[in-house]
Design an enzyme around this catalytic site. Structure first.
Site, PDB file in Angstrom:
ATOM      1  N   TRP A 102       0.366  -1.604   0.210  1.00  0.00           N
ATOM      2  CA  TRP A 102      -0.484  -0.047  -0.114  1.00  0.00           C
ATOM      3  C   TRP A 102       0.663   1.354  -0.108  1.00  0.00           C
ATOM      4  O   TRP A 102       0.525   2.227  -0.768  1.00  0.00           O
ATOM      5  CB  TRP A 102      -1.574  -0.131   0.613  1.00  0.00           C
ATOM      6  CG  TRP A 102      -1.965  -0.723   1.006  1.00  0.00           C
ATOM      7  CD1 TRP A 102      -2.659  -2.088   1.127  1.00  0.00           C
ATOM      8  CD2 TRP A 102      -3.157  -1.146  -0.694  1.00  0.00           C
ATOM      9  NE1 TRP A 102      -3.415  -2.780   0.740  1.00  0.00           N
ATOM     10  CE2 TRP A 102      -3.271  -2.147  -0.394  1.00  0.00           C
ATOM     11  CE3 TRP A 102      -3.300   0.018  -1.370  1.00  0.00           C
ATOM     12  CZ2 TRP A 102      -4.575  -1.888  -1.335  1.00  0.00           C
ATOM     13  CZ3 TRP A 102      -4.218  -0.483  -1.926  1.00  0.00           C
ATOM     14  CH2 TRP A 102      -4.886  -1.674  -2.202  1.00  0.00           C
ATOM     15  N   ASP A 174      -1.466   6.995   6.390  1.00  0.00           N
ATOM     16  CA  ASP A 174      -3.006   5.863   5.526  1.00  0.00           C
ATOM     17  C   ASP A 174      -3.355   5.202   7.008  1.00  0.00           C
ATOM     18  O   ASP A 174      -2.682   4.201   6.866  1.00  0.00           O
ATOM     19  CB  ASP A 174      -1.814   5.634   4.361  1.00  0.00           C
ATOM     20  CG  ASP A 174      -3.635   4.134   3.842  1.00  0.00           C
ATOM     21  OD1 ASP A 174      -4.025   4.429   4.390  1.00  0.00           O
ATOM     22  OD2 ASP A 174      -2.896   3.754   3.416  1.00  0.00           O
ATOM     23  N   LYS A 198     -13.207  -1.438   6.376  1.00  0.00           N
ATOM     24  CA  LYS A 198     -12.378  -1.943   6.864  1.00  0.00           C
ATOM     25  C   LYS A 198     -12.795  -1.996   8.585  1.00  0.00           C
ATOM     26  O   LYS A 198     -14.152  -3.350   8.895  1.00  0.00           O
ATOM     27  CB  LYS A 198     -11.357  -2.622   7.147  1.00  0.00           C
ATOM     28  CG  LYS A 198     -10.356  -2.266   5.327  1.00  0.00           C
ATOM     29  CD  LYS A 198      -9.451  -1.732   5.342  1.00  0.00           C
ATOM     30  CE  LYS A 198      -8.801  -2.042   3.356  1.00  0.00           C
ATOM     31  NZ  LYS A 198      -9.133  -2.718   3.286  1.00  0.00           N
TER      32      LYS A 198
HETATM   33  N1  PMP Z   1      -4.816   1.734   2.474  1.00  0.00           N
HETATM   34  C1  PMP Z   1      -5.183   0.606   2.403  1.00  0.00           C
HETATM   35  C2  PMP Z   1      -3.791   0.125   3.862  1.00  0.00           C
HETATM   36  C3  PMP Z   1      -5.959  -0.608   2.634  1.00  0.00           C
HETATM   37  O1  PMP Z   1      -5.591  -1.869   2.810  1.00  0.00           O
HETATM   38  C4  PMP Z   1      -6.086  -0.171   0.919  1.00  0.00           C
HETATM   39  C5  PMP Z   1      -6.976  -1.560   0.483  1.00  0.00           C
HETATM   40  N2  PMP Z   1      -7.001  -2.659   0.935  1.00  0.00           N
HETATM   41  C6  PMP Z   1      -6.262   0.801   0.153  1.00  0.00           C
HETATM   42  C7  PMP Z   1      -5.438   2.050   0.759  1.00  0.00           C
HETATM   43  C8  PMP Z   1      -6.877   1.201  -0.617  1.00  0.00           C
HETATM   44  O2  PMP Z   1      -8.371   1.676  -0.668  1.00  0.00           O
HETATM   45  P1  PMP Z   1      -9.199   1.890  -1.405  1.00  0.00           P
HETATM   46  O3  PMP Z   1      -9.447   0.570  -2.467  1.00  0.00           O
HETATM   47  O4  PMP Z   1     -10.849   2.726  -0.900  1.00  0.00           O
HETATM   48  O5  PMP Z   1      -8.875   3.025  -3.223  1.00  0.00           O
END
Ligand code: PMP
Length: 362
Positions: A102, A174, A198
C-alpha cells in the site's frame, strides 16, 4: 440464519448489533417514514445523522478543534493523489516510508504526478517488507512538503507500533486498515485518511481528517472536487455524499463509544491478535513472517508448511463458517483479518480449526 465468521480484509465484517439496528430502521428511520437511503442529503434528518456521525468520530479519536473531518468518496486510492496535489505547496521533495504494497501505491501516485522528488525516507524492501524500519534509521528531508507512511500494511500484515516524530513537517498517514483499532494522538498529524470498508462501515466512504493550516494551499490551484478546501467549505456536501455509508459508519462509531471507546477496542484487539499469534508461533505447521515488533493486530498473514494443502485448508474452513481466509493474490498463503467487528469467539473458532487441521494433515 447462520452468520459466518468473515476474515475478509475488506469490505469486512460489521458489528452484528449495527446490522440489526440498520435492519430495524431500514423502512422507517426514527418515524420519518423513509429509509436513510431515500433521504435528501440536505434535509434535516440526514443533516442530523451526518452531524452525529462526525461528533462521535471526533469523540472517539479525540480530534482537535483545529482539524476538519471530511466524508469523501474515491477510496483511499484517490487520497494517494489528492495528498500530493494539495500538500506539495511548491516544495521540491516529499518523504515516503516504504513498508509494503500500500505504501508502494501511494508512492507510485506521488511519482506519477511528477512535480516533486519522491524521496524514500526509509524502506523495508531489504527484508521483504516484514518489518517497520526503526525511526533512527530514517533519512528525513528537512524541506519535505510532508512525510507519508502507511500505519498498517493490510497485505503484509505489518503495523506501526509508534507515531513517527517528524518535527514541523506535516505527518500524513494512511490508516485505512487500523483506524479506530487503538487510540492515537490526532494532534500529531497533518492529515490522516482511511477507506471505510474495514473498520468503519460500507465501502464508498472515505474519511479524511486534515489540520486547518493545510487546507487551501494547493499550488497550482485545483479543480473543485480535488481540492480539500472545497469539501471543508461545504461540510462534505459539495456534491452528494455517500449517505447510507455515513449512516452506517455513524452506527459503528456510536457502538464503539458505547463499548468503551478506543482504549477498550485496543484491549480487545490485543487479546484477539495475541491469541492468534501465540498459536501460530507455537505451531511448526503455520508460519507468520513478520517481525514480532511490527505484527499487525488487524491483518494476520500466515502460510501452511505444505502449500499444496491450501485448497483443502480453505474448503475445510468454509465448511466451519470461517470464510475469506485466502491471502492476497499478490502474496498467496492465508490471511486472517480481525478488525474491530471480529469477536474473540471468531478468533477462537479459527484457532481451533488451525489446530485441528494441523493435527489431521500436518
Ligand atoms: N491503503 C490501504 C492500507 C488499504 O488496505 C487499501 C485497500 N485495501 C487501500 C489503501 C486502497 O483503498 P481503496 O480501495 O478504498 O481505494
Amino acid at each position: 440464519m447462520t452468520r459466518v465468521y468473515n476474515f475478509s480484509a475488506g469490505p469486512a465484517a460489521l458489528p452484528e448489533s449495527v446490522l440489526r439496528r440498520a435492519a430495524e430502521e431500514m423502512l422507517d428511520w426514527h418515524g420519518s417514514g423513509q429509509s436513510v437511503m431515500e433521504m435528501s442529503h440536505r434535509g434535516a434528518e440526514f443533516t442530523e445523522i451526518a452531524a452525529a456521525a462526525e461528533a462521535d468520530l471526533r469523540a472517539l479519536l479525540g480530534v482537535p478543534d483545529g482539524h476538519h473531518v471530511l466524508f469523501l468518496q474515491g477510496g483511499a486510492s484517490l487520497q494517494f493523489e489528492m495528498i500530493p496535489l494539495n500538500l506539495l505547496r511548491g516544495r521540491p521533495v516529499v518523504d515516503y516510508v516504504h513498508t509494503g504494497e500500500w505504501s508502494k501505491k501511494a508512492i507510485g501516485a506521488a511519482r506519477a504526478l511528477g512535480r516533486a522528488e519522491v524521496h524514500l525516507a526509509a524502506s523495508a524492501e531489504d527484508r521483504s517488507f516484514t518489518y517497520v524500519p526503526a525511526q533512527d534509521r530514517w533519512s528525513l528531508s528537512p524541506d519535505a512538503a510532508y512525510v507519508h507512511y502507511t500505519a498498517n500494511e493490510t497485505i503484509g500484515g505489518v503495523e506501526f507500533g509508534f507515531v513517527p516524530e517528524v518535527g514541523d513537517v506535516p505527518l500524513v498517514a494512511d490508516m485505512s486498515s487500523d483506524i479506530l483499532s487503538r487510540p492515537v494522538d490526532m494532534a500529531r498529524f497533518g492529515l490522516i485518511y482511511a477507506g471505510a470498508q474495514k473498520n468503519i462501515g460500507p465501502a464508498g466512504l472515505t474519511i479524511v481528517i486534515i489540520r486547518d493550516n493545510l487546507v487551501g494551499l494547493a499550488d497550482p490551484p485545483l479543480t473543485p472536487m480535488l481540492d480539500y478546501a472545497t469539501h471543508v467549505k461545504a461540510g462534505s456536501m459539495h456534491n452528494t455524499p455517500p449517505t447510507y455509508a455515513i449512516y452506517i459508519a455513524g452506527l459503528v462509531f456510536a457502538d464503539l463509544l458505547a463499548r468503551g471507546g478506543l482504549a477498550a477496542a485496543e484491549e480487545r484487539n490485543i487479546a484477539k491478535s495475541a491469541l492468534l499469534y501465540e498459536f501460530l508461533d507455537g505451531s511448526d505447521f503455520y508460519t507468520n513472517p513478520v517481525d514480532p515488533a511490527a505484527r499487525s493486530r488487524m491483518n494476520v498473514p500466515f502460510t501452511l508448511a505444505d502449500p499444496s494443502l491450501d485448497a483443502d485448508f480453505l474448503a475445510g474452513a468454509k465448511e466451519r463458517g470461517l470464510i475469506q481466509l485466502k491471502g492476497h493474490r499478490s502474496v498467496g498463503g492465508m490471511r486472517a483479518s480481525i478488525y474491530n467487528a471480529m469477536p474473540i469467539e471468531g478468533v477462537r473458532a479459527l484457532v481451533d480449526y488451525l489446530a485441528e487441521f494441523a493435527t489431521a494433515r500436518g
